[in-house]
Motif scaffolding. Structure first.
Motif, PDB file in Angstrom:
ATOM      1  N   ARG A 499       0.801  -1.225   0.000  1.00  0.00           N
ATOM      2  CA  ARG A 499       0.000   0.000   0.000  1.00  0.00           C
ATOM      3  C   ARG A 499       0.840   1.284   0.000  1.00  0.00           C
ATOM      4  O   ARG A 499       1.598   1.542   0.915  1.00  0.00           O
ATOM      5  N   SER A 500       0.704   2.065  -1.036  1.00  0.00           N
ATOM      6  CA  SER A 500       1.393   3.327  -1.351  1.00  0.00           C
ATOM      7  C   SER A 500       2.803   3.131  -1.876  1.00  0.00           C
ATOM      8  O   SER A 500       3.431   4.078  -2.346  1.00  0.00           O
ATOM      9  N   SER A 504       5.647   4.614   1.074  1.00  0.00           N
ATOM     10  CA  SER A 504       5.356   3.987   2.362  1.00  0.00           C
ATOM     11  C   SER A 504       6.581   3.954   3.263  1.00  0.00           C
ATOM     12  O   SER A 504       6.453   3.993   4.490  1.00  0.00           O
ATOM     13  N   ASP A 571       1.319  11.979  -2.822  1.00  0.00           N
ATOM     14  CA  ASP A 571       1.346  10.612  -3.317  1.00  0.00           C
ATOM     15  C   ASP A 571       0.147  10.403  -4.230  1.00  0.00           C
ATOM     16  O   ASP A 571      -0.996  10.633  -3.838  1.00  0.00           O
ATOM     17  N   LYS A 572       0.404  10.023  -5.461  1.00  0.00           N
ATOM     18  CA  LYS A 572      -0.639   9.662  -6.426  1.00  0.00           C
ATOM     19  C   LYS A 572      -1.676  10.772  -6.575  1.00  0.00           C
ATOM     20  O   LYS A 572      -2.884  10.558  -6.476  1.00  0.00           O
ATOM     21  N   GLU A 671      -4.393   5.388  -0.782  1.00  0.00           N
ATOM     22  CA  GLU A 671      -3.000   5.137  -0.413  1.00  0.00           C
ATOM     23  C   GLU A 671      -2.287   6.292   0.293  1.00  0.00           C
ATOM     24  O   GLU A 671      -1.495   6.040   1.211  1.00  0.00           O
ATOM     25  N   PRO A 672      -2.489   7.550  -0.073  1.00  0.00           N
ATOM     26  CA  PRO A 672      -1.639   8.613   0.486  1.00  0.00           C
ATOM     27  C   PRO A 672      -1.848   8.908   1.958  1.00  0.00           C
ATOM     28  O   PRO A 672      -1.049   9.633   2.554  1.00  0.00           O
TER      29      PRO A 672
END
Length: 702
Positions: A499-500, A504, A571-572, A671-672
């Motif tokens: 995840r991420s 991460s 993130d993303k 995820e972030p």
């Protein structure tokens, strides 16, 4: 480019059998890679939108639902532009198809972002315009005089109205708009609201079907045993004791090891424990201490250059002083709530698979490869996932089920034990980062150099591993000079997406070091971050919101024995800031409160975003405080939740989530929220105790 098509009734019936007529549209959802390559035109349209003559709106979903809420969020986008009655919308899970749905992988928080947002809106808007056109013809009025609301076309001037069901057949004769008019944000009626999630009641009552809930007539149950050492092979086995276990039907050798087949899962597991097995370890005997030593050797050498801007070497050479620190993160397992499982039924001319997967097309290809059947003869039923996190993008457990079913000639459900799952995962990379910062005479940071050593995803043993440096080379902060290099270290330990992914661990490295620099130069950690953001209004807005809601600063004193730390991550396509309030009692870390601010662009469903932020930071906190995979002589030491320390309910903090209002294209929500929590907690510990913890999981010194 979004490709919207109207489907002929006979073409639609090839996909699924439905009753009644109506309007059927398909919209092509290319992946970002396909869009960039200009190949989207070759794909068949997806997902499928149907308006039936009874007014029911059906949307076929080609993405996997694993708790992230796409089964609600994606239909909301279509239904809002369509002005559908949400109570009349039904969602059907699409199975695997080699081309019809484009790339079906549900990974990287891409279900809403990277094209789906616009494409789905256009699909709903096109259908709405066709319905309005049909109504205008029927009434003999201008299209512009009509309105839509809650599944009806209205003509306010005359008071007439017709339901979408009444108009569906006539609308199907309308031309498909090539550039339908999209709503402005002030016109949204569903997007941005907390409509009931379509599967919530089923989840609460236990009616939702996960992979392990699959049942077929005359189905058998199986488990598998793999080599305890990575890369090992089975040399000999004795199944006598296993076959004596009541309920065990057979023991079969498969590509990955050996499988025990039984009348129920418990018998299969007991049979597996009774097997007499001998393995060839093929020379692999790596332990964690040896890998750490190799990391340190690599850390002393120049790596592949990932970023070089502004002459960092010269700035470091001319600095008044430098600050150097090294940070570490361990391998992590996914430890999904539902262990790996798959049900398969191989017959002479078909293969049917029921599986909780993020990669249904991959499962379909596995079925074709093992059976030798054409891919169109392999049917994949995508179930709900009891957690994914990237782990279910791989397909080893599908191989197991298809192989066993083929060998025993019956439908078989393969379930990995928790120990097999933990010891044969695709692990989050082991990573280490060394920072060196140059500080000039007035206390400003003039350069930053970072070296990342990590086990790469995909096994690339040279050059730059993109995931290994993600979150550092593309950091939010701006330094006059920045240099980043990278050493990928390949072993037989399988590495996968967690995840991420890169952020991460890299967020822990970077955000901890930024905090360290702030204390070194005598600045408030919030203020140094604000200085380094250099006109990044979006990031500043998120950072300031988290700080304000947490009461950062002297104006909001903390109770005695509580420290406060902050961290910021992009993130993303989303930006998240978190403030953690932490105490340390008898050497144990207690996280009392976390304030989270997020800008993820246009929010589809606030409740889903809040849940994702809370879940992600809780998962990140679990990794920060306890999770760790270690190696001993080529095998994973941890095997279950007794020695892999997931966060317990009593350790969970109070969480507040604050959403930044935005109408930009949606970013990630799943995820972030994870990367900022570990550094926020570590920074809070330093603020409280003066002890800088540079390795995960965070542990106070004895």
């Amino acid at each position: 480019m979004t490709d919207i098509k109207q489907l002929a009734r006979r073409d639609f019936l090839r996909l699924t059998v439905v009753a009644g007529g109506g309007l059927v549209l398909g919209v092509n959802l290319p992946s970002k890679k396909e869009t960039d390559a200009g190949t989207a035109e070759s794909l068949e349209p997806n997902p499928w939108l149907r308006i039936a003559t009874d007014g029911t709106v059906t949307i076929w979903m080609a993405r996997a639902e694993m708790g992230q809420g796409v089964r609600t969020a994606l239909p909301m986008i279509v239904a809002d532009e369509l002005d559908a009655d949400w109570a009349r919308v039904q969602i059907v899970q699409a199975g695997a198809h080699p081309t019809r749905y484009g790339r079906q992988m549900t990974v990287g928080s891409t279900s809403v972002r990277q094209g789906a947002w616009t494409a789905l809106r256009q699909a709903g808007a096109a259908a709405r315009e066709m319905l309005v056109g049909a109504a205008a013809v029927k009434w003999g009025v201008p299209v512009a005089s009509c309105e839509t609301r809650d599944g009806r076309v209205l003509h306010p001037a005359s008071g007439q109205s017709l339901s979408y069901g009444e108009l569906a057949t006539a609308a199907a004769a309308q031309p498909v708009p090539t550039s339908p008019r999209l709503k402005t944000p002030d016109q949204f009626r569903l997007i941005g609201t907390r409509v009931p999630q379509v599967d919530m009641a089923a989840k609460v009552t236990g009616a939702v079907g996960y992979g392990m809930d699959t049942r077929r007539d005359k189905m058998l149950f199986a488990t598998v045993v793999r080599s305890p050492v990575f890369g090992g092979t089975l040399t000999r086995f004795d199944a006598t004791a296993a076959k004596a276990v009541p309920g065990v039907r057979d023991v079969v050798r498969i590509s990955s090891g050996i499988s025990v087949v039984a009348d129920h899962t418990w018998a299969a597991i007991q049979g597996a424990k009774a097997l007499q097995l001998e393995w060839n370890n093929n020379g692999f005997a790596l332990s964690s201490a040896e890998l750490d030593a190799e990391f340190e050797v690599r850390m002393a050498r120049d790596g592949a250059v990932a970023k070089d801007e502004g002459g960092a070497a010269a700035a470091l050479g001319a600095a008044s002083r430098t600050v150097t620190s090294t940070y570490d993160a361990p391998f992590l397992a996914h430890a999904t709530m539902e262990p790996m499982n798959c049900t398969a039924h191989v017959q002479a001319n078909s293969c049917e698979i029921w599986v909780p997967t993020q990669n249904p097309q991959g499962a379909q290809q596995v079925g074709a490869r093992i059976t030798g059947l054409p891919v169109e003869k392999v049917t994949v039923h995508l179930t709900n996932l009891g957690c994914g996190w990237g782990r279910r993008g791989a397909t080893e457990y599908v191989d197991d089920a298809v192989e066993v079913s083929k060998l025993v000639g019956a439908p078989v459900q393969v379930v990995w034990t928790r120990e097999e799952d933990m010891r044969h995962d695709n692990y989050r990379p082991r990573a280490r980062c060394r920072f060196e910062a140059a500080i000039n005479g007035n206390g400003a940071v003039s350069a930053l150099r970072a070296r990342v050593v990590a086990t790469p995803i995909g096994g690339r043993d040279s050059g730059v591993d993109r995931n290994g440096v993600d979150g550092i080379v593309n950091m939010l902060y701006r330094f006059p000079a920045l240099y980043v290099d990278n050493h990928p270290v390949v072993t037989k330990v399988p590495i996968g997406y967690w995840r991420s992914v890169g952020p991460s661990h890299n967020a822990f490295f970077l955000e901890s070091f930024i905090d360290e620099l702030a204390h070194t130069v005598g600045k408030d950690p919030l203020e140094l971050r604000r200085e380094l953001l250099v006109d990044n209004a979006r990031a500043l807005r998120v950072l300031d919101l988290a700080a304000e809601r947490a009461g950062w600063g002297a104006g909001s004193p903390l109770p005695k024995g509580v420290g406060r730390g902050i961290a910021l991550v992009e993130d993303k396509d989303s930006i998240v800031a978190q403030v953690a309030e932490v105490s340390v009692e008898s050497g144990k870390i207690h996280v009392r409160r976390v304030v989270c601010a997020v800008d993820c662009g246009q929010v589809i469903h606030p409740g889903i975003v809040e849940a994702q932020m809370s879940g992600a930071l809780t998962a990140g906190l679990s990794a920060a405080l306890g999770e760790e995979i270690t190696l001993e002589k080529g095998r994973v030491k941890q095997g279950n939740f007794n020695d892999y320390a997931l966060l317990r309910m009593g350790q969970a903090p109070r969480v507040e989530v604050h959403l930044v209002e935005s109408h930009d294209e949606p970013g990630s929500a799943g995820e972030p929220g994870l990367p900022p929590i570990a550094p926020a907690v570590g920074n809070a510990i330093f603020a409280l105790t003066g002890i800088r913890l540079r390795s995960l999981p965070l542990r106070m010194p004895a």
